[in-house]
Motif scaffolding. Sequence first.
Motif, mmCIF file in Angstrom:
data_model
loop_
_atom_site.group_PDB
_atom_site.id
_atom_site.type_symbol
_atom_site.label_atom_id
_atom_site.label_comp_id
_atom_site.label_asym_id
_atom_site.label_seq_id
_atom_site.Cartn_x
_atom_site.Cartn_y
_atom_site.Cartn_z
ATOM 1 N N MET A 1 0.850 -1.176 0.000
ATOM 2 C CA MET A 1 0.000 0.000 0.000
ATOM 3 C C MET A 1 0.897 1.241 0.000
ATOM 4 O O MET A 1 1.837 1.326 0.772
ATOM 5 C CB MET A 1 -0.899 -0.013 1.228
ATOM 6 N N GLU A 2 0.577 2.169 -0.853
ATOM 7 C CA GLU A 2 1.359 3.399 -0.994
ATOM 8 C C GLU A 2 0.616 4.565 -0.332
ATOM 9 O O GLU A 2 -0.578 4.751 -0.548
ATOM 10 C CB GLU A 2 1.536 3.689 -2.485
ATOM 11 N N LYS A 62 -2.973 4.230 -2.018
ATOM 12 C CA LYS A 62 -3.209 3.570 -3.297
ATOM 13 C C LYS A 62 -2.686 2.146 -3.209
ATOM 14 O O LYS A 62 -1.731 1.874 -2.488
ATOM 15 C CB LYS A 62 -2.479 4.298 -4.433
ATOM 16 N N HIS A 63 -3.320 1.281 -3.964
ATOM 17 C CA HIS A 63 -2.852 -0.096 -4.113
ATOM 18 C C HIS A 63 -2.875 -0.405 -5.600
ATOM 19 O O HIS A 63 -3.918 -0.260 -6.246
ATOM 20 C CB HIS A 63 -3.746 -1.066 -3.336
ATOM 21 N N GLU A 64 -1.723 -0.779 -6.118
ATOM 22 C CA GLU A 64 -1.581 -1.058 -7.547
ATOM 23 C C GLU A 64 -2.108 0.098 -8.394
ATOM 24 O O GLU A 64 -2.813 -0.095 -9.384
ATOM 25 C CB GLU A 64 -2.265 -2.376 -7.908
ATOM 26 N N GLY A 65 -1.805 1.320 -7.942
ATOM 27 C CA GLY A 65 -2.177 2.512 -8.691
ATOM 28 C C GLY A 65 -3.607 2.973 -8.502
ATOM 29 O O GLY A 65 -3.994 4.020 -9.012
ATOM 30 N N ARG A 66 -4.411 2.229 -7.768
ATOM 31 C CA ARG A 66 -5.818 2.590 -7.548
ATOM 32 C C ARG A 66 -5.997 3.220 -6.179
ATOM 33 O O ARG A 66 -5.459 2.733 -5.186
ATOM 34 C CB ARG A 66 -6.730 1.372 -7.660
ATOM 35 N N THR A 68 -7.354 3.873 -2.734
ATOM 36 C CA THR A 68 -8.025 2.992 -1.773
ATOM 37 C C THR A 68 -8.510 3.729 -0.530
ATOM 38 O O THR A 68 -9.357 3.214 0.190
ATOM 39 C CB THR A 68 -7.093 1.848 -1.319
#
Length: 165
Positions: A1-2, A62-66, A68
């Motif tokens: 998670m970013e 974000k997770h995988e660019g999405r 969250t």
Amino acid sequence: MELQLLTPEIWRAERRKLLGFVLRHGERRITAASLRALRDVEPQWLETDGSGHGQAVIAITKHEGRLTGLGFAAGGGDAGCLLVVHPRARRLGAGTVLMKAMIGRLGRLVCHVAADNVPSMALCFRIGMKAVSIHKGPTGKSTLRFERGMLHDAARTGHIDTLPQ
């Protein structure tokens, strides 16, 4: 998670998209006042002072660019505070990451949580916030005031039903 703390430039560019995220995934738990406070954030409020603190913070995960999750607080939370995590990202730690980032940026945090919102209350307790008072919220529900990173003297004036410290 970013985790990403928004800069004034990112807020200007992504404002409409982020407000849409809050409206879609806030499950009608976001107060009109908090939504208005987020909508009205001036980009310069997101800048930090010499101590690394700012007037407001908007943090996203974000997770995988999405996208969250989104957390927002202004004036330490007294001028507005909200947290929204996408339903598929709940219980993965996004709320904890966002709340800790907001506390770190502001140096303190106040938030109000309706007593029937057990997951949000659990999050507040889990990250070390203290429930300092209970009052009737804007929808008429019992609402707890949580604080962290400040002196826990009596809760704000006007709340006659403060919890003992």
